[in-house]
Design an enzyme around this catalytic site. Sequence first.
Site, mmCIF file in Angstrom:
data_model
loop_
_atom_site.group_PDB
_atom_site.id
_atom_site.type_symbol
_atom_site.label_atom_id
_atom_site.label_comp_id
_atom_site.label_asym_id
_atom_site.label_seq_id
_atom_site.Cartn_x
_atom_site.Cartn_y
_atom_site.Cartn_z
ATOM 1 N N THR A 203 13.524 -5.754 -20.066
ATOM 2 C CA THR A 203 12.358 -6.626 -19.981
ATOM 3 C C THR A 203 11.279 -6.176 -20.907
ATOM 4 O O THR A 203 11.409 -5.225 -21.363
ATOM 5 C CB THR A 203 11.560 -6.472 -18.660
ATOM 6 O OG1 THR A 203 10.651 -7.513 -18.613
ATOM 7 C CG2 THR A 203 11.132 -5.029 -18.518
ATOM 8 N N GLY B 240 12.601 -11.760 -12.619
ATOM 9 C CA GLY B 240 11.724 -12.090 -11.511
ATOM 10 C C GLY B 240 10.856 -11.360 -10.885
ATOM 11 O O GLY B 240 10.325 -11.241 -9.647
ATOM 12 N N GLY B 241 10.284 -10.374 -11.568
ATOM 13 C CA GLY B 241 9.424 -9.302 -11.187
ATOM 14 C C GLY B 241 9.915 -8.912 -9.468
ATOM 15 O O GLY B 241 11.005 -8.668 -9.528
ATOM 16 N N THR C 284 11.792 -11.452 -17.431
ATOM 17 C CA THR C 284 12.674 -10.362 -17.932
ATOM 18 C C THR C 284 14.141 -10.952 -17.830
ATOM 19 O O THR C 284 14.251 -12.177 -17.733
ATOM 20 C CB THR C 284 12.910 -9.494 -16.731
ATOM 21 O OG1 THR C 284 11.649 -8.718 -16.592
ATOM 22 C CG2 THR C 284 14.046 -8.353 -16.672
ATOM 23 N N GLU D 169 8.144 -7.353 -19.486
ATOM 24 C CA GLU D 169 7.220 -7.522 -18.496
ATOM 25 C C GLU D 169 6.888 -9.002 -18.341
ATOM 26 O O GLU D 169 7.701 -9.825 -17.940
ATOM 27 C CB GLU D 169 6.097 -6.484 -18.527
ATOM 28 C CG GLU D 169 5.423 -6.296 -17.291
ATOM 29 C CD GLU D 169 5.320 -7.269 -16.245
ATOM 30 O OE1 GLU D 169 6.140 -7.542 -15.304
ATOM 31 O OE2 GLU D 169 4.034 -7.957 -16.249
ATOM 32 N N ASP E 173 2.251 -2.747 -14.862
ATOM 33 C CA ASP E 173 2.951 -2.767 -13.599
ATOM 34 C C ASP E 173 2.462 -1.577 -12.670
ATOM 35 O O ASP E 173 3.023 -1.332 -11.453
ATOM 36 C CB ASP E 173 4.398 -2.605 -13.859
ATOM 37 C CG ASP E 173 5.177 -3.855 -13.708
ATOM 38 O OD1 ASP E 173 4.759 -5.007 -13.780
ATOM 39 O OD2 ASP E 173 6.588 -3.818 -13.952
ATOM 40 N N SER F 129 10.507 -3.255 -10.180
ATOM 41 C CA SER F 129 11.435 -4.028 -9.351
ATOM 42 C C SER F 129 13.001 -4.339 -9.486
ATOM 43 O O SER F 129 13.832 -4.991 -8.873
ATOM 44 C CB SER F 129 10.810 -5.365 -8.820
ATOM 45 O OG SER F 129 9.622 -5.221 -8.222
ATOM 46 N N GLU G 161 4.247 -3.606 -20.078
ATOM 47 C CA GLU G 161 4.645 -2.872 -19.008
ATOM 48 C C GLU G 161 3.803 -2.224 -18.104
ATOM 49 O O GLU G 161 3.812 -1.866 -16.954
ATOM 50 C CB GLU G 161 5.896 -2.168 -19.251
ATOM 51 C CG GLU G 161 6.919 -1.917 -18.154
ATOM 52 C CD GLU G 161 7.528 -3.322 -18.099
ATOM 53 O OE1 GLU G 161 7.940 -3.814 -16.943
ATOM 54 O OE2 GLU G 161 8.190 -3.735 -19.054
HETATM 55 N N1 GLU Z 1 8.127 -5.685 -14.955
HETATM 56 C C1 GLU Z 1 8.876 -5.944 -14.156
HETATM 57 C C2 GLU Z 1 9.667 -5.040 -13.339
HETATM 58 O O1 GLU Z 1 9.687 -3.911 -14.132
HETATM 59 C C3 GLU Z 1 10.019 -6.923 -14.653
HETATM 60 C C4 GLU Z 1 9.589 -8.060 -15.103
HETATM 61 C C5 GLU Z 1 9.778 -9.423 -14.698
HETATM 62 O O2 GLU Z 1 11.006 -9.499 -14.170
HETATM 63 O O3 GLU Z 1 8.902 -10.358 -14.405
HETATM 64 O O4 GLU Z 1 9.853 -5.101 -12.349
#
Ligand code: GLU
Length: 578
Positions: free
Chosen positions: A412, A476-477, A394, A414, A436, A456, A433
Site C-alpha cells: 500500500t 480496504g483499510g 491498497t 495508504e 494510520d 489492518s 502511512e
Molecule cells: N493503511 C491501511 C492499512 O495499513 C491500508 C490502506 C487501505 O487499505 O486503505 O491498514
Amino acid sequence: MNIYLTPALTISIWLTSFALQAAPPVSTGHGGAVATISEPASQAALQILDKGGNAIDAAIAAAATLGVTEPFSCGIGGGGFMLIYSARDQQVISIDHRETAPASVTPRLFLEDNHALPWPDAVPNGIAVGVPGTVLGWQTALERYGTLSLAQLLEPAIQVATQGFNINENFHRINQINEAKFAKFESASQLYLTNGKAHQIGSHFSNPDLANTYQLLADRGARAFYEGELADDIVAAVNTPPVKKGITVLAGDMSHTDLKNYEVRLRQPIHSTYRGYDVYGMPAPSSGGIAIAQALNMLETFDLANMERAQVEHLYLQASNLAFADRNAYVADPEYTDIPVQGLLSKEYAKARAQLMTGSALQQSSAGDPFRYQQDPSWPLRPSHPLGQESLHTTHLAVSDREGNVVAYTFTIEDWGGSGIVVPGRGFLLNNELTDFDFSSPHPNVAEAFKRPRSSMSPTIVLKDQQPAFTIGSPGGSTIITTVLQTMVNHIDLGMSFSEAVNAPRMSQRNGDTTLVEKRSDFTDGEQAKALAANGHTFVETEQIGAANGIIFNQDGTVTAVSESKRHGVGTALVQQQ
Ligand code: GLU
C-alpha cells in the site's frame, strides 16, 4: 515443452497476448496460479512462473507491475506485509516491510495548537510520509525464498511502464478523486493531470521516470533506494515537498539515516485454528491476523452449519464488532506496546466474549479483558478514545507455484494517491502511512520515533492437514479484516464455492452503531437484509467494499485462482497451462 525465448521476444509476445485476451476473474488448472486486480500484473506473474520462477519471484514481478498500473494504491513509495508458505520448510513466514516513522517523529506529529488535525488535512503533506519499506521487503523475500534476480523480476514492469497502457475506467475514477491533492504538487500534476484534470479514459499513459527508477534498482540493487541519488530525491521530496507556486503544505523531517537504517522484520505469523483448518495471518503491527483469529474463535462456539444464512451473518457481524473493540484498544507496534496476544487468541476468552453475541445487534461494544486469559495479566497503557479515521485503499495479490509455495501479499501507499507527492523525476508516489497512527494520546498506536503505525492488512494462508487449503486477502483499510473474515465464513460455514464467497455482497461491522454494506440489489433489497434489520442491524450503503484476490487448492489436485468479477474493474486470475 519449454522453448527458450530472449527476454525481448518473450515480452513482446506477452504484450500482444495481453492486448488480445480477456481478463478472466476465475481460472482453474494444474499449474502455478495468480490473482491480482490488474491484467498486466497477473500476466507478469504468469510469465515469471512460466520461466521457472517460483511463487515468491512471481509475486514480486506482479507487485512491481501493480506499481505501474495501480499507482494510486501501491508502489515502491510505500510498504506492506507478505505472508509466504514455504513448501520446502513447511512453514508460514511473514515479512513485515511496513513504513516506519522517522527519528524526528513525536506523539505531537499531527497536533496543531494541541488539537488533532482533521484526517484529510493531515494527508497531503511531508509529515505523513513514513520511511518506505517495499523495496527492501522485495529484496528480503527474494534473498530468502526467491530464485531469480530483482533485475529479472522488474523486467515486465519496466516494459509496461515504458510502453504504457490505455487508461481504464477504474484508473480514471481514482485519478479523478485525487485531482485536488495532485494539483498541490508540481510533480504529481505533471504525471497524473492534464490541464488540472485526471487523464481521460482511453488515453495512453506511460511512466518513463518509473521505468528508469526500476532500471536503477535492477542495475544497482535494492540499496540504491535507501542510499545515493534516489535516496537524496526522496528526502528532498519529503522535507521540501514539490508544491506548486502559492501552495503551502507541512514539510516532513526525514533524514538520510532514516532511509539508510530502514529494516525489514521477519515475524512469527498469527496461528489459530477454525473447524479443522490452520489459519495463518499477519501479526502486529497489523491488527488483521489477531482480529480475524479472535472473530473466528468466537464463531466456532456456534453451530453455524445448522443455521439460516441471516443468523450466521448476524453472528458474523457480532463477532466482528467485538473483535474490533479489542483491536482498537490493544493493537499497535509490538516493539512499543505490550499487546495481550495470548489472551486475545485464547479460546476461553472467545467463549466468554461470545456470550455477548446472542442478543440483537451490538452497538459500540467495549473492549474486553484478555489479560485474565494469559500468563502475564498485567495491564499496559489503556486507550482513552475510540477509533480514528482510516482510509480504504491498497492492493492484494495471491500467487502459488507447482512446488506448493504460496504467497499472500498486501501492499500500500495508504490513501488513494498516498501523500500526493510524486518524487520529482522518479515516477512514484510517496505514502501517507503515518496517518494510520492515532493522532492524540494516550493510545498504544500514537506516533513515536521509528514506530510502525497499526495496520489492518490481512494476507491470510489457510492449511488443512498441513497442506495449503486456500489463501485470501484484500485492500480496504479496516474493512480488509471484515472482507477476509466474511469470505472465510461464506466458504467454510455457508458452503459457498470460493468464487461465490468472494463475489457475495459484503458487510463490514467495525465496532460501530451502523454496518457498512454494499449497495447491491441481491442484498440490500432482499430478504436477507430484512432479516438482519429485524435483528437490530442498521446499514449504511456504499458502492464497493474491498477487492479480494485468492487461490483455493481443490481436492482433485487442481487450483482455482479467484479475483473480483465486478469490484474495482475486473481482476485477472490465471493458472499456468503448460
Ligand atoms: N493503511 C491501511 C492499512 O495499513 C491500508 C490502506 C487501505 O487499505 O486503505 O491498514
